[in-house]
Design an enzyme around this catalytic site. Structure first.
Site, short mmCIF file in Angstrom:
data_model
loop_
_atom_site.label_atom_id
_atom_site.label_comp_id
_atom_site.label_asym_id
_atom_site.label_seq_id
_atom_site.Cartn_x
_atom_site.Cartn_y
_atom_site.Cartn_z
N ARG A 242 46.75 67.42 -5.75
CA ARG A 242 46.57 66.11 -6.37
C ARG A 242 45.82 66.31 -7.68
O ARG A 242 44.92 67.17 -7.77
CB ARG A 242 45.77 65.16 -5.46
N GLU A 271 48.31 60.07 -13.00
CA GLU A 271 49.73 60.19 -13.38
C GLU A 271 50.44 58.85 -13.21
O GLU A 271 50.05 58.05 -12.36
CB GLU A 271 50.41 61.29 -12.52
N HIS A 289 55.56 66.01 -11.10
CA HIS A 289 55.40 65.80 -9.65
C HIS A 289 56.72 66.01 -8.89
O HIS A 289 57.24 65.08 -8.26
CB HIS A 289 54.82 64.40 -9.36
C1 8YV Z 1 55.68 63.02 -2.47
C2 8YV Z 1 53.57 64.43 -2.39
O1 8YV Z 1 56.92 62.99 -3.04
O2 8YV Z 1 53.97 64.24 -0.07
C3 8YV Z 1 53.16 64.27 -0.97
O3 8YV Z 1 51.94 64.19 -0.74
O4 8YV Z 1 52.78 64.72 -3.20
C4 8YV Z 1 54.96 64.25 -2.92
O5 8YV Z 1 55.68 65.41 -2.76
C5 8YV Z 1 54.93 61.78 -2.80
O6 8YV Z 1 53.66 61.77 -2.29
C6 8YV Z 1 55.67 60.56 -2.36
O7 8YV Z 1 54.82 59.55 -1.94
#
Ligand code: 8YV
Length: 323
Positions: A242, A271, A289
């Protein structure tokens, strides 16, 4: 039985939306634009389940919905630091996530970033597309060898372990890990990994550092200027966790003054806004992302949310309940 009503905050793969529509009264955000906290609050008043993503800020303001009809937030994604846990608990909400199904693809993106930054792939592509390539020469865009180097992994959960597998078995890297809890010896043994007690122990030993810990307040700016200073000169930092885990201002300084070799980011603080200073750093690779962005992972994430909903509405404890 009347089908429960389900609101999906973003468009999902068609196959999952179709399956959801079979089992539930489905409501889609057809415009596929992120909802404001006020709009989230409205959905909580109207639907039995809300299925958010990382682009929805389910903070205290958005979750200030006394008497909400919603009983479950089926998060599409493994990370859920965009959901205020205390407010969700206050509302009596169940919250689920989607672990496992995206671990391999997210580790693939972390490895992609590691290779790109070490081998200066982003710089090379920018040069070529800008028409600046004058041809091969022995000293052109010299990078850093990856094979046999030491990879420090912060957060040794499912994705961290997949990253270790790729790096150790694919690239012969030595693996050092930091994790809040003790990792079982047999899990460490799979990649001949060594667990250290602190992040400060890990950083000076690592040629590459890859972040795989949760985001949220507790890990905000875990990588700050003091810790960037502990990295080896020439080492590389990779973040697919993150954005808030890194103090981006400190990272920009470290990159500009070449205190580290480079960095590669798939996630950003706030972001999709990108700190302008990051755009000036040549020794930085950035992706929008893409960690779980494969057809396979995104469909599996959706079906995993569906499993969690089915469990919940049939009175079973959902397998991926996190709150
Ligand atoms: C997701 C991600 O696409 O799963 C996670 O925590 O960071 C991503 O790969 C995103 O969070 C969708 O809500």
């Amino acid at each position: 039985m009347i089908k429960p009503s389900v609101f999906v905050t973003r468009r999902w793969p068609a196959a999952v939306e179709a399956k959801l529509a079979e089992n539930y009264n489905l409501y889609l955000n057809t415009g596929d634009k992120p909802l404001s906290p006020g709009e989230i609050r409205e959905t909580l008043k109207r639907y039995d389940a809300v299925l958010p993503t990382v682009t929805d800020t389910l903070n205290a303001e958005a979750l200030d919905a006394p008497g909400a009809q919603t009983r479950i937030l089926g998060n599409y994604g493994v990370g859920y630091s965009h959901i205020c846990a205390a407010s969700a608990r206050n509302l009596g909400l169940t919250v689920t996530n989607t672990p496992d199904v995206l671990s391999e693809c997210t580790a693939d993106i972390a490895m992609t970033l590691l290779l790109m930054v070490a081998r200066r792939a982003g710089e090379g592509e920018r040069e070529l597309r800008a028409g600046g390539w004058t041809g091969w020469r022995p000293t052109h865009l010299i990078g850093t060898k990856v094979s046999g180097k030491t990879l420090g992994i912060i957060g040794y959960g499912r994705i961290g372990q997949e990253m270790a597998r790729r790096a150790h078995h694919g690239f012969g890297m030595d693996i050092v890990v930091y994790n809040r809890s003790k990792i079982a010896p047999e899990v460490l043994a799979q990649c001949n990994a060594t667990q250290v007690d602190t992040i400060d122990d890990l950083l000076p030993q690592s040629d590459f550092v890859s972040l795989h810990c949760p985001g949220g307040a507790e890990n905000r700016h875990l990588i700050n200027s003091r810790r960037l200073d502990l990295m080896r000169p020439g080492a590389f930092l990779i973040n697919t966790a993150r954005g808030e885990v890194i103090d981006e201002f400190a990272l920009i300084q470290a990159l500009q003054y070449e205190l580290i070799g480079g960095a590669a980011l798939d996630v950003f603080d706030g972001e999709p806004r990108i700190s302008p200073g990051l755009l000036q750093c040549d020794n930085l690779v950035m992706l929008p992302h893409l960690g779980s962005a494969t057809r396979e992972a995104r469909e599996a994430m959706g079906f995993r949310v569906l499993d969690n909903l089915d469990d919940f509405f049939h009175g079973r404890d959902p397998r991926d309940r996190v709150i």
